[in-house]
Design a protein around this motif. Structure first.
Motif, short mmCIF file in Angstrom:
data_model
loop_
_atom_site.label_atom_id
_atom_site.label_comp_id
_atom_site.label_asym_id
_atom_site.label_seq_id
_atom_site.Cartn_x
_atom_site.Cartn_y
_atom_site.Cartn_z
N ARG A 1 0.80 -1.22 0.00
CA ARG A 1 0.00 0.00 0.00
C ARG A 1 0.84 1.27 0.00
NH1 ARG A 1 -4.08 -1.91 4.88
NH2 ARG A 1 -4.33 -4.06 4.16
N ARG B 1 1.67 6.78 0.66
CA ARG B 1 0.52 5.91 0.48
C ARG B 1 0.08 5.88 -0.98
NH1 ARG B 1 -2.03 3.63 4.59
NH2 ARG B 1 -1.71 4.40 6.71
N THR C 1 -2.87 5.59 -3.64
CA THR C 1 -4.31 5.91 -3.63
C THR C 1 -5.04 5.39 -4.86
OG1 THR C 1 -3.89 8.08 -4.63
CG2 THR C 1 -3.95 7.96 -2.21
N PRO D 1 -7.59 2.30 3.41
CA PRO D 1 -8.93 2.88 3.39
C PRO D 1 -9.04 4.14 2.53
CG PRO D 1 -7.88 3.18 5.54
CD PRO D 1 -7.03 2.24 4.77
N GLY D 2 -7.91 4.79 2.21
CA GLY D 2 -7.97 5.98 1.37
C GLY D 2 -7.90 5.69 -0.12
N ASP E 1 -8.88 5.00 -3.89
CA ASP E 1 -10.01 5.39 -4.74
C ASP E 1 -10.63 4.11 -5.31
OD1 ASP E 1 -11.84 6.40 -6.51
OD2 ASP E 1 -10.37 7.28 -7.88
N ARG F 1 -15.74 6.81 5.39
CA ARG F 1 -14.96 6.33 4.24
C ARG F 1 -15.81 5.52 3.28
NH1 ARG F 1 -9.27 7.72 3.73
NH2 ARG F 1 -8.51 8.17 5.83
N ARG G 1 -14.12 19.66 10.38
CA ARG G 1 -14.50 19.04 9.11
C ARG G 1 -15.18 20.08 8.23
NH1 ARG G 1 -17.13 14.00 10.37
NH2 ARG G 1 -15.14 12.97 10.05
#
Length: 395
Positions: free
Chosen positions: A167, A173, A175, A202-203, A205, A285, A348
């Motif tokens: 990953r 990371r 993606t 988890p990030g 696409d 997510r 957020r």
């Protein structure tokens, strides 16, 4: 650091001696030099490997079996057993007991045992011969040394494949699925016709994936997203799995899917209720905030932002008692008015650094509080709240 094959064989054959010799050693940064000297007297040239093994085991206390062979890197990368167990049960439910499952990136074997415990017939393989050998020792399963893109078994020999591509690349990371190592399209092509479960960050696409995507958290921390072939699903496209653990108790598993309605696009926004609730990261997510809100009788502060509100906190979750809403420029005065001391900050939808905001607010009172900085409509606002609570009245 990993091991040589000879070191793995030494660690396997000297388990009792290693346990006895290291039981009283701290193996902390300050004691490492002295502890290493003790281990050199006991184990000679294998002292480094013993130190690595014991440190890795201690770093995973309560997460992996205490007698397993592992190195620091493999222990850090290992899937938590509670997460692997959820995946194993999904595969067993959809394929049936006895189905043949091959983990093509098995590392030290953390996925193999839950698969076997779920009644599946398991085999493993890994490109690293050292990790493959540790997996055989740890699980007793058949494990081969092989590339995930060059399966050691003939086509049709298994009913499903589990894979965990790298990953990260260059310390960053990944993606995009086509940049995984190995790339997702190549992995699918190598196992064409066989259902797959591919573990990802988890990030990632995953918008182009046509099967179920399951995002899993453990005690509020998002651990992974797993891409499943349609044959390993029940009609859902997105799923959030919330795992809560308590020492000595079986994990509690809460599953939210997109099979229920999401309000058909109607606005779920409304004024703040009694509590402000930040949904679990797995829900966010997975894109299931609206589904979760409707299931729990909550509503949104803004349809585009993942903060929720309501008059009750969902069981097993936490929230913040709402006090008042103020413009950002009046937040410091509002907190001073309430005697704010320790402060939890959630942000957020607004470009604000929480650490810088804390320094600017300079809370100096005695009352623990929280502030939720968010966007409602076109304006950034601050929701002044009491400290985090589960909402249970214990009086």
């Amino acid at each position: 650091m990993s091991y040589t094959l000879q070191e793995v064989d030494f660690l396997r054959s000297h388990r009792p001696e290693i346990a006895d010799a290291t039981a009283e050693l701290a193996l902390t940064r300050s004691s490492l030099i002295a502890d290493t000297e003790v281990l050199r007297r006991h184990f000679g040239e294998h002292a480094r490997a013993v130190t690595e093994l014991v440190a890795a085991r201690r770093s995973t206390t309560g997460k992996l079996p205490s007698d397993w062979l592992m190195c620091g890197e493999s222990a850090q990368q290992a899937t938590p057993p509670v997460v692997a167990a959820v995946r194993a049960r999904r595969i067993a439910k959809n394929l049936g007991a006895g189905a043949r499952v091959h983990d093509v990136t098995c590392s030290i074997g953390t996925e193999l045992r839950p698969l076997a415990d779920a009644g599946l017939t398991v085999t493993g393989s890994d490109l690293d011969p050292v990790r493959a050998r540790m997996a055989r020792v740890n699980t007793g399963s058949a494990v081969a040394v092989a590339d995930a893109l060059a399966p050691p078994l003939r086509p049709g020999a298994v009913d499903a494949v589990v894979a965990d591509p790298a990953r990260r690349a260059g310390g960053r990371r990944i993606t995009r699925p086509d940049q995984l190592l190995p790339p997702l399209p190549d992995l699918i092509a190598a196992h064409a016709g066989t259902p797959v479960a591919v573990k990802c960050a988890p990030g990632l696409d995953f918008s182009g994936w046509d099967g179920p995507v399951s995002v899993v958290s453990v005690d509020g921390g998002v651990k992974e997203a797993c891409l499943y072939s349609p044959a390993l699903g029940e009609g859902e496209h997105r799923e959030a799995v919330l795992i809560s653990t308590s020492p000595g108790e079986h994990p509690h598993i809460d599953r939210i899917t997109d099979l229920s309605g999401d309000g058909d696009g109607e606005s779920l926004a409304g004024p703040p209720g009694r509590y402000i609730i930040d949904p679990d990261g797995a829900v966010v997510r997975a894109g299931l905030v609206r589904h979760y809100a409707l299931r729990e009788g909550l509503w949104m502060l803004d349809d585009r932002i993942a903060h929720l509100t309501g008059d009750l906190i969902p069981e097993g979750r936490t929230g913040f008692p709402f006090i008042e809403q103020v413009p950002l420029k009046k937040l410091k005065a509002a907190l001073r008015k309430h005697g704010c001391g320790s402060l939890e900050i959630l942000v957020r939808g607004v470009d604000i650094d929480p650490d810088r905001l804390r320094r600017n607010l300079k809370p100096a009172g005695e009352r623990p509080m929280a502030v939720v900085v968010t966007r409602i409509g076109s304006a950034g606002v601050a929701l002044v709240c009491g400290p985090r609570t589960d909402g249970v009245d214990r009086t």
